[in-house]
Motif scaffolding. Structure first.
Motif, PDB file in Angstrom:
ATOM      1  N   ARG A 127       0.817  -1.212   0.000  1.00  0.00           N
ATOM      2  CA  ARG A 127       0.000   0.000   0.000  1.00  0.00           C
ATOM      3  C   ARG A 127       0.853   1.266   0.000  1.00  0.00           C
ATOM      4  O   ARG A 127       0.372   2.347   0.353  1.00  0.00           O
ATOM      5  CB  ARG A 127      -0.921  -0.002   1.230  1.00  0.00           C
ATOM      6  CG  ARG A 127      -1.958  -1.114   1.208  1.00  0.00           C
ATOM      7  CD  ARG A 127      -2.660  -1.257   2.561  1.00  0.00           C
ATOM      8  NE  ARG A 127      -3.752  -2.219   2.513  1.00  0.00           N
ATOM      9  CZ  ARG A 127      -3.615  -3.531   2.545  1.00  0.00           C
ATOM     10  NH1 ARG A 127      -2.388  -4.062   2.623  1.00  0.00           N
ATOM     11  NH2 ARG A 127      -4.660  -4.336   2.490  1.00  0.00           N
ATOM     12  N   ALA A 128       2.102   1.152  -0.391  1.00  0.00           N
ATOM     13  CA  ALA A 128       3.027   2.275  -0.272  1.00  0.00           C
ATOM     14  C   ALA A 128       2.537   3.525  -0.991  1.00  0.00           C
ATOM     15  O   ALA A 128       2.655   4.641  -0.468  1.00  0.00           O
ATOM     16  CB  ALA A 128       4.403   1.875  -0.800  1.00  0.00           C
ATOM     17  N   ALA A 129       1.975   3.380  -2.168  1.00  0.00           N
ATOM     18  CA  ALA A 129       1.520   4.556  -2.915  1.00  0.00           C
ATOM     19  C   ALA A 129       0.411   5.282  -2.173  1.00  0.00           C
ATOM     20  O   ALA A 129       0.419   6.518  -2.059  1.00  0.00           O
ATOM     21  CB  ALA A 129       1.047   4.144  -4.306  1.00  0.00           C
ATOM     22  N   ASP A 130      -0.568   4.545  -1.652  1.00  0.00           N
ATOM     23  CA  ASP A 130      -1.663   5.173  -0.907  1.00  0.00           C
ATOM     24  C   ASP A 130      -1.164   5.797   0.387  1.00  0.00           C
ATOM     25  O   ASP A 130      -1.607   6.886   0.783  1.00  0.00           O
ATOM     26  CB  ASP A 130      -2.752   4.146  -0.597  1.00  0.00           C
ATOM     27  CG  ASP A 130      -3.537   3.741  -1.831  1.00  0.00           C
ATOM     28  OD1 ASP A 130      -3.546   4.514  -2.812  1.00  0.00           O
ATOM     29  OD2 ASP A 130      -4.133   2.648  -1.821  1.00  0.00           O
ATOM     30  N   LEU A 131      -0.250   5.126   1.065  1.00  0.00           N
ATOM     31  CA  LEU A 131       0.289   5.672   2.312  1.00  0.00           C
ATOM     32  C   LEU A 131       1.076   6.951   2.047  1.00  0.00           C
ATOM     33  O   LEU A 131       0.968   7.929   2.796  1.00  0.00           O
ATOM     34  CB  LEU A 131       1.177   4.631   2.993  1.00  0.00           C
ATOM     35  CG  LEU A 131       0.449   3.397   3.530  1.00  0.00           C
ATOM     36  CD1 LEU A 131       1.456   2.314   3.899  1.00  0.00           C
ATOM     37  CD2 LEU A 131      -0.422   3.750   4.735  1.00  0.00           C
ATOM     38  N   ALA A 132       1.854   6.947   0.980  1.00  0.00           N
ATOM     39  CA  ALA A 132       2.676   8.111   0.666  1.00  0.00           C
ATOM     40  C   ALA A 132       1.857   9.293   0.179  1.00  0.00           C
ATOM     41  O   ALA A 132       2.365  10.419   0.106  1.00  0.00           O
ATOM     42  CB  ALA A 132       3.722   7.739  -0.378  1.00  0.00           C
ATOM     43  N   ALA A 133       0.587   9.061  -0.141  1.00  0.00           N
ATOM     44  CA  ALA A 133      -0.288  10.164  -0.551  1.00  0.00           C
ATOM     45  C   ALA A 133      -0.806  10.951   0.649  1.00  0.00           C
ATOM     46  O   ALA A 133      -1.391  12.018   0.469  1.00  0.00           O
ATOM     47  CB  ALA A 133      -1.460   9.620  -1.361  1.00  0.00           C
ATOM     48  N   ARG A 134      -0.590  10.437   1.857  1.00  0.00           N
ATOM     49  CA  ARG A 134      -1.045  11.128   3.066  1.00  0.00           C
ATOM     50  C   ARG A 134      -0.059  12.239   3.428  1.00  0.00           C
ATOM     51  O   ARG A 134       1.111  12.202   3.033  1.00  0.00           O
ATOM     52  CB  ARG A 134      -1.153  10.136   4.236  1.00  0.00           C
ATOM     53  CG  ARG A 134      -2.514   9.493   4.409  1.00  0.00           C
ATOM     54  CD  ARG A 134      -3.051   8.845   3.196  1.00  0.00           C
ATOM     55  NE  ARG A 134      -4.474   8.472   3.339  1.00  0.00           N
ATOM     56  CZ  ARG A 134      -5.213   8.015   2.362  1.00  0.00           C
ATOM     57  NH1 ARG A 134      -4.696   7.849   1.161  1.00  0.00           N
ATOM     58  NH2 ARG A 134      -6.491   7.726   2.566  1.00  0.00           N
ATOM     59  N   PRO A 135      -0.510  13.241   4.199  1.00  0.00           N
ATOM     60  CA  PRO A 135       0.366  14.368   4.585  1.00  0.00           C
ATOM     61  C   PRO A 135       1.288  13.990   5.740  1.00  0.00           C
ATOM     62  O   PRO A 135       1.118  14.437   6.887  1.00  0.00           O
ATOM     63  CB  PRO A 135      -0.639  15.449   4.988  1.00  0.00           C
ATOM     64  CG  PRO A 135      -1.830  14.699   5.499  1.00  0.00           C
ATOM     65  CD  PRO A 135      -1.913  13.457   4.646  1.00  0.00           C
ATOM     66  N   LEU A 136       2.285  13.192   5.437  1.00  0.00           N
ATOM     67  CA  LEU A 136       3.188  12.666   6.450  1.00  0.00           C
ATOM     68  C   LEU A 136       4.497  13.457   6.481  1.00  0.00           C
ATOM     69  O   LEU A 136       4.922  14.021   5.472  1.00  0.00           O
ATOM     70  CB  LEU A 136       3.496  11.200   6.160  1.00  0.00           C
ATOM     71  CG  LEU A 136       2.278  10.266   6.138  1.00  0.00           C
ATOM     72  CD1 LEU A 136       2.675   8.888   5.607  1.00  0.00           C
ATOM     73  CD2 LEU A 136       1.667  10.153   7.528  1.00  0.00           C
ATOM     74  N   SER A 137       5.139  13.466   7.634  1.00  0.00           N
ATOM     75  CA  SER A 137       6.406  14.178   7.774  1.00  0.00           C
ATOM     76  C   SER A 137       7.575  13.353   7.274  1.00  0.00           C
ATOM     77  O   SER A 137       8.596  13.911   6.851  1.00  0.00           O
ATOM     78  CB  SER A 137       6.642  14.565   9.239  1.00  0.00           C
ATOM     79  OG  SER A 137       6.587  13.435  10.091  1.00  0.00           O
ATOM     80  N   ARG A 138       7.455  12.015   7.303  1.00  0.00           N
ATOM     81  CA  ARG A 138       8.521  11.145   6.804  1.00  0.00           C
ATOM     82  C   ARG A 138       8.013   9.716   6.712  1.00  0.00           C
ATOM     83  O   ARG A 138       7.028   9.347   7.370  1.00  0.00           O
ATOM     84  CB  ARG A 138       9.776  11.227   7.668  1.00  0.00           C
ATOM     85  CG  ARG A 138       9.636  10.718   9.078  1.00  0.00           C
ATOM     86  CD  ARG A 138      10.911  10.958   9.900  1.00  0.00           C
ATOM     87  NE  ARG A 138      11.113  12.366  10.181  1.00  0.00           N
ATOM     88  CZ  ARG A 138      12.124  13.103   9.699  1.00  0.00           C
ATOM     89  NH1 ARG A 138      13.022  12.543   8.908  1.00  0.00           N
ATOM     90  NH2 ARG A 138      12.240  14.379   9.997  1.00  0.00           N
TER      91      ARG A 138
END
Length: 265
Positions: free
Chosen positions: A125-136
């Protein structure tokens, strides 16, 4: 490359940051970890909320708190970490986008939220997770190895797994852990450092190997030496990068099946 030290020693941590590290990680993760990592020789910390307060008071560097994996306790842990001055929270053992969204709601913009991709579910699910406003985003090799029922710690760095995740990530990306130049087992740390530079890794962790190798040494000498090593790899030409990659892959293959007990958990 930003270096984050795992420690609850405020004085030593402050010196490492003053010497050039980016910040300190205080580690609250322990729910289910002993069972999950039983027999794996990994490190399970017992850091406390009071440790977070002490580290925050000791350094102007970034202070990151790794909380437990998502559950009914998450909102309370987030509130406590924010109240004690954490600049960022790290959420480990992510398996779903919903876990991340709920934690983002709990954070409510009061600090940054980073996640650890250390399960196959999170890799998928890396693509969906990386679409979130995360700091790192950090790829945790040890728990990923355990989740995959593998004995090969560094395999995701040579089979394309980490590079596929890296391609999806636009916020700061991290993987692995470093120690002083000349250290590292079973894969030489210099080769791992070169590989992290090749993958445009933005940050990594300093944990047990680094702490052990630093015994009796001056952080104001050794941290700049490590950063200079990374700079040399960054300045390498294309042929040097390719040669270092070949050496790294060969070292991983030679170390196949050997799990270093000093590798970060």
């Amino acid at each position: 490359m930003d270096l984050f030290l795992f420690t609850v020693d405020p004085r030593w941590g402050a010196d490492v940051v003053a010497a050039g590290a980016a910040g300190i990680v205080v580690d609250w993760e322990r729910r289910g970890k002993l069972r999950r990592q039983a027999g794996e020789g990994t490190q399970i910390n017992s850091d406390t909320p009071e440790d977070l307060s002490a580290v925050r008071a000791a350094t102007p560097g970034r202070v990151v708190c790794r909380i437990n994996g998502a559950g009914p306790w998450t909102a309370d842990e987030v509130d406590d970490a924010v109240r004690r001055g954490a600049d960022e929270i790290l959420l480990p053992m992510v398996r779903s986008v919903e876990e991340v969204d709920r934690t983002l709601d709990a954070v409510a913009g009061r600090c940054g939220l980073g996640i650890l991709i250390e399960t196959q579910d999170a890799v998928d699910r890396a693509a969906d997770l990386a679409a979130r406003p995360l700091s790192r985003i950090y790829v945790g090799l040890n728990d990923l190895r355990i989740d995959r029922r593998s004995t090969e710690l560094f395999r995701p760095l040579v089979d394309g797994t980490v590079e596929r995740v890296r391609a999806e990530v636009r916020m700061p990306f991290g993987v692995g852990g470093l120690t002083l130049p000349g250290g590292g087992f079973p894969v030489p740390g210099d080769l791992l450092a070169a590989e992290l530079v090749r993958m445009r890794t933005d940050f990594t962790f300093l944990r047990r190997s680094f702490i052990a190798d630093m015994a009796g040494r001056d952080p104001f000498v050794e941290v700049p030496r490590l950063l200079a090593c990374l700079d040399r790899f960054r300045a390498a030409d294309g042929s040097g990068v390719a040669a270092a990659r070949e050496e790294f892959v060969a070292a991983v293959e030679a170390a196949s099946g050997r799990v270093p007990v000093a590798q970060p958990a």
